[in-house]
Design a protein around this motif. Structure first.
Motif: not given
Length: 276
Positions: A176-189
Motif C-alpha cells: 500500500s505504501a509503495f503504491i500510494s507513493k508512486n501514483t498520482s491517484m488518491i489511494m483510499l486505504g
C-alpha cells in the motif's frame, strides 16, 4: 488552504496528498451520521447512491462526498441495474447535480474511461473488491510478489485512463505504501496500513453496531450495540406501560381529551335525539 465555508474540491484533495496530510474517510448511510462526520471534521464521506439525496448532501456539509454508483446486482439506479457506459454517465450526472464530488465505480475499464473522458471524478477499486469476491474470496490480496504486482498494474491502468482515486482494500501495508507513493491517484486505504493516502472505515464499525463478522482492520470507538439494546428494552417497557394504562383507564386522562361546554353538549344531544 480551503475556506472553512467551502467544501473541498478534487484539486484540494490532491493538494492534501501532495502535502502529505492525513485524510480521514467514513462510509455513512444516514443523515445523522453525515452530520456528525461534518461536525467532527471528517474530510471525505462515502455514500451509496441509494442513500444519497439533497438532504444527505446538506447534512454532509463541508465533507467531500464520494457517491457510490451501483454495480450489477449490488443495486439499481432509477429501477434498473447499470449496464452500459451511458447508464453510468447518466447516474453520475444525476448525483453530481445533487452535490456529489466524486463517484465510486467498480465497472470495466472502458466504462470507467468513458466517465473520466467526460470529466467525472472516478474512484475505482483494487485489492479485495466485494463485488468481485467470487474470484478471490474474502482474504487479503497482494501477499505474494506476483499478486502485489497485479494490484500495482491495475493501479497504473486506472491512472492511465484518468481515475481520480481508488479504494485500496485489504492489501499488505508495504504494498500500500509503495503504491500510494508512486501514483498520482488518491489511494483510499481500508485495511491497507498507514501508508495509504486516506484511512477509510465504515461508521457502523467505528460506532460499534456491526452485526456479525467485524473486519480485522475495523476499530471501534463507541459501543452503540449496548445503547441500541437498551433503547429497544425501553421501547418494549414503554409499550407495556401504555397497554396497562389503556386497560386500567389511566389513559386517556382528562388532559388528553378535547372538552365541550355543557350547554353545547346539551344542544348537540337534543338536536341529535330530535332528528333520530
Amino acid at each position: 488552504m480551503v475556506s472553512k465555508n467551502i467544501r473541498p474540491t478534487v484539486a484540494d484533495i490532491r493538494a492534501m496528498k501532495a502535502r502529505g496530510e492525513k485524510i480521514s474517510m467514513l462510509y455513512v448511510t444516514t443523515e445523522e451520521e453525515a452530520a456528525a462526520a461534518n461536525a467532527a471534521g471528517i474530510h471525505m464521506l462515502s455514500i451509496e447512491g441509494r442513500f444519497f439525496s439533497p438532504q444527505m448532501r446538506e447534512a454532509a456539509g463541508r465533507c467531500f462526498v464520494q457517491v457510490g454508483l451501483p454495480y450489477g446486482g449490488w443495486g439499481t439506479f432509477q429501477g434498473r441495474p447499470l449496464a452500459t457506459a451511458e447508464d453510468y454517465l447518466r447516474a453520475a450526472f444525476h448525483f453530481a447535480a445533487m452535490g456529489g464530488d466524486c463517484f465510486y465505480c467498480a465497472a470495466s475499464y472502458d466504462i470507467q474511461k468513458t466517465l473520466c473522458d467526460n470529466h467525472v471524478p472516478i474512484v475505482a477499486h483494487v485489492g479485495l473488491i466485494p463485488s468481485y469476491i467470487t474470484w478471490t474470496g474474502f482474504r487479503a490480496v497482494g501477499r505474494t510478489g506476483q499478486e502485489a504486482l497485479k494490484v500495482w498494474q491495475q493501479v497504473k491502468q486506472l491512472e492511465a485512463i484518468g481515475c481520480f482515486g481508488a479504494e485500496l482494500e485489504v492489501v499488505p501495508d508495504k504494498v500500500s505504501a509503495f503504491i500510494s507513493k508512486n501514483t498520482s491517484m488518491i489511494m483510499l486505504g481500508m485495511g491497507a496500513g498507514p501508508g495509504a493516502d486516506a484511512q477509510y472505515l465504515f461508521a457502523e464499525d467505528v460506532l460499534g453496531h456491526t452485526q456479525g463478522h467485524k473486519p480485522r482492520h475495523a476499530r471501534t470507538y463507541r459501543n452503540f450495540a449496548i445503547e441500541y439494546e437498551r433503547l429497544q428494552n425501553e421501547r418494549v417497557a414503554a409499550f407495556k406501560e401504555f397497554i396497562a394504562d389503556v386497560n386500567s383507564g389511566a389513559y386517556p386522562a382528562p388532559e388528553h381529551n378535547v372538552a365541550i361546554a355543557d350547554e353545547e353538549f346539551a344542544r348537540f344531544v337534543n338536536q341529535a335525539q330530535a332528528g333520530s
